[in-house]
Enzyme design. Structure first.
Site, PDB file in Angstrom:
ATOM      1  CE  LYS A 262      -4.012  -1.588   2.687  1.00  0.00           C
ATOM      2  NZ  LYS A 262      -5.014  -1.452   1.625  1.00  0.00           N
ATOM      3  NE  ARG A 336     -11.071  -9.432  -1.870  1.00  0.00           N
ATOM      4  CZ  ARG A 336     -11.427  -8.576  -2.827  1.00  0.00           C
ATOM      5  NH1 ARG A 336     -11.733  -8.998  -4.032  1.00  0.00           N
ATOM      6  NH2 ARG A 336     -11.486  -7.283  -2.568  1.00  0.00           N
TER       7      ARG A 336
END
Ligand code: BES
Ligand code: MN
Ligand code: ZN
Length: 483
Positions: A262, A336
């Site tokens: 990120k 996820r």
């Protein structure tokens, strides 16, 4: 570090902000937009001269301190406008949270309102009074204003709900240096101990032998081992014919993005990536403290999405617990993956209801902003109840669809699916669809994509961690599971 050394994790004590008795308490009056409070207030002992010089109006959020005839503080007035708080969205009682931070120390009581409204006001007071104290002011606590539990209100319920939220906030606010997968485990163990719940934990390489491979893959690059926390509880009265509810909370204790790292701005707040776990534990506290008639299970995949030579990589292909293979398009779509294995495990026991809670996508925030979690469920009645309960208490959610037209976006050339969807659109929906693929065996499945953070101070709490949707789900489940 151990609890004995630091005193943390700890279950919060909210008694400091509530007074035992309404006696000697100064009054708090709610003043509506069209009220002319002068008579009411003077009859209650407020100085008429003071009121002339400082007229009290019912404009929403306006607060005023009131002097008595003797010149001492007689109480406070809270403007409630037309009965809607505006912000936070919800009934005006929620504005009392603002007073919990702004009134001088001392005891207070609500002169108005009564009944259910007074109970919600007391909860709002508790929520507004929260402070994150772990790293500050080791000296004595400075005195704070305290509110008497309103007559007829359920003191236990107020305490359980406020404690649950404080607990969740403490977990989120604690930086990753003191909130790794091990610390999250310690917090869950503490909660289990308090309520006599069972907890079992699968850690490190054991995740491989127990067939939870994607939790292992996401967390293995951290020197703090990934793990799955599995807590279960039933009320003291027994649970044989009760509904089973399984909560699955994303417990990424820090999200660097993994190798698809990120950028700085995106990483800054990622200590809160265990916000779903915090909401699940906050809700679990409420359920257990209030003996909700339900068979409860809480599954928390706890892992740090780190960078190291053994990190999982873009283009790796993981085999999930369900047996299906997942090609990694981006290691930053890690939530996820850990949730998929936990949902598969949860579904194997065929719960009546399974709910995932997760800081899953930036896209959900683009769509709905920080205060409004996205709620996914195929059951219209359940989704409508969630919205209604949330609105009633200032813990709202907004429904988004499991739009099956987007299922094909996970197609992979080399595996059963990719972990990211093709193209930039509808990221919250596609992430929810990914999860639903693994939640098949639950009677009903709902997913909540939440932010877990309040960007600036508001009546219901200071800037910082927020276990979104926990209070809403408590009320929703109380209705669903009433027996
Ligand atoms: N934890 C983030 C999602 C997130 C980001 C929540 C910012 C709240 C605020 C999640 O693991 C993530 O990185 N998601 C990616 C998915 C993408 C790589 C498909 C995202 O949303 O950008
Ligand atoms: Mn991520
Ligand atoms: Zn994440």
């Amino acid at each position: 570090m151990s609890e004995e050394k630091t005193g943390w994790p700890r279950l919060p004590d909210t008694t400091q902000v509530f007074a035992e008795s309404a006696k000697d308490g100064r009054s708090i009056w709610f003043i509506g937009e069209d009220d002319d409070p002068a008579n009411l207030l003077t009859e209650a002992g407020v100085s008429p001269d003071w009121l002339k010089a400082n007229p009290v109006t019912g404009r929403a959020k306006r607060t005023a301190l009131l002097a008595g005839r003797d010149g001492d503080l007689a109480g406070a007035a809270l403007g409630i406008g037309n009965g809607e708080a505006g912000e936070p969205c919800g009934p005006s009682e929620l504005l009392v949270g603002k007073l919990a931070k702004s009134l001088p120390a001392g005891n207070y009581r609500l002169a108005t309102p009564e009944g259910a409204k007074a109970e919600l006001a007391a909860i709002a007071w508790g929520l507004g009074a929260y402070q994150f104290q772990r790293y500050r002011g080791k000296g004595e606590d400075s005195p704070v204003p305290r509110l008497a539990i309103p007559a007829g209100a359920d003191a236990q319920r107020i305490a359980a709900i406020v404690e649950g939220v404080w607990f969740g906030r403490d977990l989120i606010n604690t930086p990753a240096s003191d909130m790794g997968p091990d610390d999250l485990e310690a917090a869950a163990r503490l909660l289990a101990k308090r309520h006599g719940a069972n907890i079992s934990v699968t850690t490190g390489d054991e995740l491989l032998t127990k067939n939870l491979p994607m939790i292992h893959a996401v967390g293995r690059a951290s020197d703090r081992a990934p793990r799955l926390l599995d807590l279960s509880w039933q009320p003291a009265s027994g649970g044989a014919d009760l509904k089973t509810v399984t909560l699955v909370g994303k417990g990424i204790t820090f999200d660097t993005g993994g190798l698809d790292l990120k950028p700085a701005a995106g990483m800054a707040l990622m200590k809160k990536d265990m916000g779903g776990a915090a909401s699940a534990l906050a809700l679990a506290h409420m359920i257990m403290a209030l003996q909700l008639p339900v068979n409860l299970r809480v599954l928390i995949p706890a892992a740090e999405n780190s960078v190291a030579g053994n990190a999982f990589r873009p283009s790796d292909i993981l085999t999930s617990r369900s047996g299906r293979t997942v090609e990694i398009g981006n290691t930053d779509a890690e939530g996820r993956l850990v949730l998929a294995d936990a949902l598969t495990l949860g579904g194997e026991a065929n719960p009546d209801l399974m709910i995932s809670l997760a800081t899953l996508t930036g896209a959900a925030r683009v769509a709905l902003g920080p205060d409004l979690p996205a709620f996914f469920c195929d059951d219209d009645d359940f989704a409508n109840s969630a919205a209604r309960h949330g609105d009633a208490i200032g813990d709202p959610v907004w429904r988004m669809p499991f739009w099956r037209g987007y299922e094909s976006r996970f197609d992979s050339q080399v595996a059963d699916m990719n972990n990211i969807s093709d193209g930039p659109f509808a990221g919250a929906i596609t992430a929810a669809l990914f999860l639903r693929r693994f939640a098949g065996n639950a009677g009903r499945y709902a997913h909540i994509d939440l932010y877990g953070w309040r960007p600036s101070s508001k009546p219901l709490g200071p800037k910082g961690g927020e276990p979104h949707a926990a209070r809403m789900l408590m009320n929703l489940l109380s209705e669903e599971c009433a027996s």
